[in-house]
Scaffold this active site. Structure first.
Site, PDB file in Angstrom:
ATOM      1  CD  GLU A  56      12.797 -13.209 -45.276  1.00 30.21           C
ATOM      2  OE1 GLU A  56      13.199 -12.126 -45.423  1.00 30.21           O
ATOM      3  OE2 GLU A  56      12.817 -13.700 -44.167  1.00 30.21           O
TER       4      GLU A  56
ATOM      5  CE  LYS B  34      11.445  -8.987 -45.561  1.00 25.46           C
ATOM      6  NZ  LYS B  34      12.336  -9.721 -43.762  1.00 25.46           N
TER       7      LYS B  34
ATOM      8  CB  CYS C 261      10.292 -12.289 -43.479  1.00 25.20           C
ATOM      9  SG  CYS C 261      10.185 -12.793 -41.817  1.00 25.20           S
TER      10      CYS C 261
END
Length: 317
Positions: free
Chosen positions: A46, A137, A171
């Site tokens: 990430e 994200k 994540c």
């Protein structure tokens, strides 16, 4: 060619922190190395390009309107990636030349949102060198919200890779049941989870997702040590004053569709971690449980997914 077998590389590396050009060079080197070892997919952590915003928890990142935070954010923005400007073209070319697919975590300066705000994005490039999805994200975690904007559902997509169907999340998105379910429902059987680093993130959820989905799960983390901060980093002394010796210890790993380890979390080791996956293992484990197939009840519970790319204006000429 055996379409059931996929050779994968987990690139557990540190960035050249907040230096996109040098980090791109390091990424390119690892792609070439993976290809030379006949890997068909390589995954990076990430926000690797150009790095995770570690300064936020080390320099009073929540302090309002301070010069330190503004200058570090500007430095971050200057080293982020604008895909529309061709800044991933060299990586796409490597994918095409080496017939290797790539998942790459980047900090994206999205042109369709004005070109100034930053998104933590996971980019999938296929073996033809084509960008197939850019997943921003959905929900930055805790102090990440001070520098990353929330994304949208446009990148919730899966992709064919030999007999596998691959998808990925960033994540702590991997803890969100509904985005996971969205990917399962699209046929995902090889899940990619990317992390900034550390086994405290990967050691439990990697096996959990594998067992829940009856899929292979690849978790890839980066590394970061105090010695990895470049000397030209703005406000470096303030960052180093509060930084631990190790900020990200790795923890990259692979779980099989039964939830057991194929590769246990690897710590403090930089380089490529290479394994071979057999698609038949997915079919074996789906025999008794398939969360979106024979062990689901869409007449009772169903998920809606909005994949519209969010933007502030709609121009009609």
């Amino acid at each position: 060619m055996n379409s059931h077998i996929l050779k994968v590389a987990l690139a557990q590396i540190s960035p050249v922190w907040l230096d996109k050009d040098k980090t791109l060079e390091k990424i390119a080197s690892n792609i070439k190395s993976a290809a030379n070892q006949n890997c068909e997919l390589v995954v990076f952590g990430e926000a690797l390009l150009p790095g995770y915003p570690f300064w936020l928890s080390l320099t009073g990142g929540a302090e309002w309107n301070t010069k330190t935070n503004k200058e570090l954010h500007a430095h971050y923005a200057n080293n982020s990636i604008q895909i529309e400007a061709g800044e991933l073209d060299s990586i796409c070319k490597l994918a095409q030349e080496n017939t290797i697919a790539i998942y790459l975590g980047i900090i994206e300066r999205a042109k369709n949102r004005g070109g100034h705000s930053l998104y933590c994005s996971l980019v999938y490039i296929n073996q033809k060198g084509e960008i197939q999805s850019i997943h921003r994200k959905l929900q930055p975690t805790y102090d990440e919200r001070l520098t990353w904007a929330p994304g949208d559902g446009n990148g919730l997509r899966v992709h064919p890779l030999k007999n596998f169907t691959v998808g990925g999340l960033n994540c702590w998105e991997n803890w969100m049941p509904l985005p996971r379910t969205a990917l399962y429902g699209m046929g995902e059987d090889l899940h990619i989870a990317v992390w900034p680093g550390s086994d405290h993130n990967t050691k439990d959820i990697t096996r959990f997702i594998a067992r829940e989905s009856r899929s292979f799960v690849i978790s890839v983390s980066s590394l970061m040590a105090k010695s990895d901060f470049p000397k030209n980093t703005p406000h470096l002394e303030k960052i180093l004053k509060n930084a631990p010796e190790v900020l990200a210890n790795g923890g990259s790993c692979i779980a099989g569709p039964d939830g057991e380890w194929l590769l246990e979390p690897v710590l403090h080791k930089e380089g490529l971690l290479i394994e071979t996956l057999d698609f038949n293992r997915v079919l074996e484990e789906r025999q008794n449980f398939d969360p979106v197939g024979h062990y689901s009840r869409p007449d009772v519970t169903k998920l809606m997914v909005n994949r519209e790319r969010q933007q502030i204006i709609e121009i009609k000429e």
